[in-house]
Write a protein that holds these residues in place. Structure first.
Motif, short mmCIF file in Angstrom:
data_model
loop_
_atom_site.label_atom_id
_atom_site.label_comp_id
_atom_site.label_asym_id
_atom_site.label_seq_id
_atom_site.Cartn_x
_atom_site.Cartn_y
_atom_site.Cartn_z
N MET A 1 5.21 0.00 1.89
CA MET A 1 5.01 0.46 0.51
C MET A 1 4.52 -0.68 -0.39
O MET A 1 3.58 -0.49 -1.18
CB MET A 1 6.30 1.06 -0.04
CG MET A 1 6.63 2.40 0.58
SD MET A 1 8.28 3.00 0.14
CE MET A 1 8.17 3.05 -1.63
N VAL A 2 5.13 -1.85 -0.27
CA VAL A 2 4.71 -3.00 -1.08
C VAL A 2 3.27 -3.37 -0.74
O VAL A 2 2.45 -3.63 -1.64
CB VAL A 2 5.67 -4.19 -0.88
CG1 VAL A 2 5.11 -5.45 -1.51
CG2 VAL A 2 7.04 -3.87 -1.46
N ALA A 3 2.93 -3.39 0.55
CA ALA A 3 1.56 -3.70 0.95
C ALA A 3 0.59 -2.66 0.38
O ALA A 3 -0.51 -3.02 -0.08
CB ALA A 3 1.45 -3.75 2.47
N GLY A 4 0.98 -1.39 0.39
CA GLY A 4 0.12 -0.33 -0.15
C GLY A 4 -0.06 -0.45 -1.66
O GLY A 4 -1.16 -0.26 -2.18
N ILE A 5 1.00 -0.80 -2.36
CA ILE A 5 0.92 -0.97 -3.81
C ILE A 5 0.07 -2.19 -4.15
O ILE A 5 -0.81 -2.13 -5.03
CB ILE A 5 2.33 -1.08 -4.42
CG1 ILE A 5 3.06 0.26 -4.29
CG2 ILE A 5 2.28 -1.54 -5.88
CD1 ILE A 5 4.56 0.20 -4.56
N PHE A 6 0.28 -3.28 -3.43
CA PHE A 6 -0.52 -4.49 -3.68
C PHE A 6 -1.99 -4.24 -3.34
O PHE A 6 -2.88 -4.65 -4.08
CB PHE A 6 0.03 -5.66 -2.86
CG PHE A 6 -0.64 -6.96 -3.18
CD1 PHE A 6 -0.31 -7.66 -4.33
CD2 PHE A 6 -1.61 -7.49 -2.34
CE1 PHE A 6 -0.95 -8.86 -4.64
CE2 PHE A 6 -2.24 -8.68 -2.63
CZ PHE A 6 -1.90 -9.37 -3.79
#
Length: 125
Positions: free
Chosen positions: A88-93
């Motif tokens: 999720m963090v990778a997708g948001i970034f």
């Protein structure tokens, strides 16, 4: 509920195995088709960088796959949640820095899988 969560986690893992393959082995061949806004002449010079990103995506996929084989429901949830949060963090970034499309391809499926994993864990506890 656990089966649905496991299927969703497995699908997120498969997606990241595909992304890893794409970035590590098909960056210069399929990359120009997928990232049409990226200048074609930059795919070859960025091949090593893309492969490095692919390696990280393989770690996400391996971690998610590992979570599916953990017998203890509490630890299965903890490991799955950890790797789904990483995704999720990778997708948001990625959405903030590269393309908003990444949010829907990576972060949203991971969030849905995390929700189902949480519901399955809550039911098992």
């Amino acid at each position: 509920m656990y089966r649905i969560a496991a299927i969703l986690i497995g699908l997120v893992a498969l997606l990241h195995f595909y992304i890893a393959w794409f970035e590590m082995f098909a960056w210069t061949t399929r990359g120009p088709q997928v990232f049409s806004s990226f200048p074609v002449e930059l795919f070859e010079p960025t091949k090593a960088m893309a492969a490095n990103q692919g390696l990280y995506n393989s770690f996400l996929a391996i971690g998610l796959t590992w979570s599916l084989f953990i017998k203890d429901p509490e630890w299965r949830f903890k490991v799955a949640a950890c790797f789904l949060l990483f995704v999720m963090v990778a997708g948001i970034f990625g959405a903030a820095t590269v393309s908003q499309r990444i949010f829907f391809v990576q972060a949203v499926p991971a969030a849905i899988a995390l929700l189902f994993a949480y519901l399955a864990y809550r039911k098992a506890a």
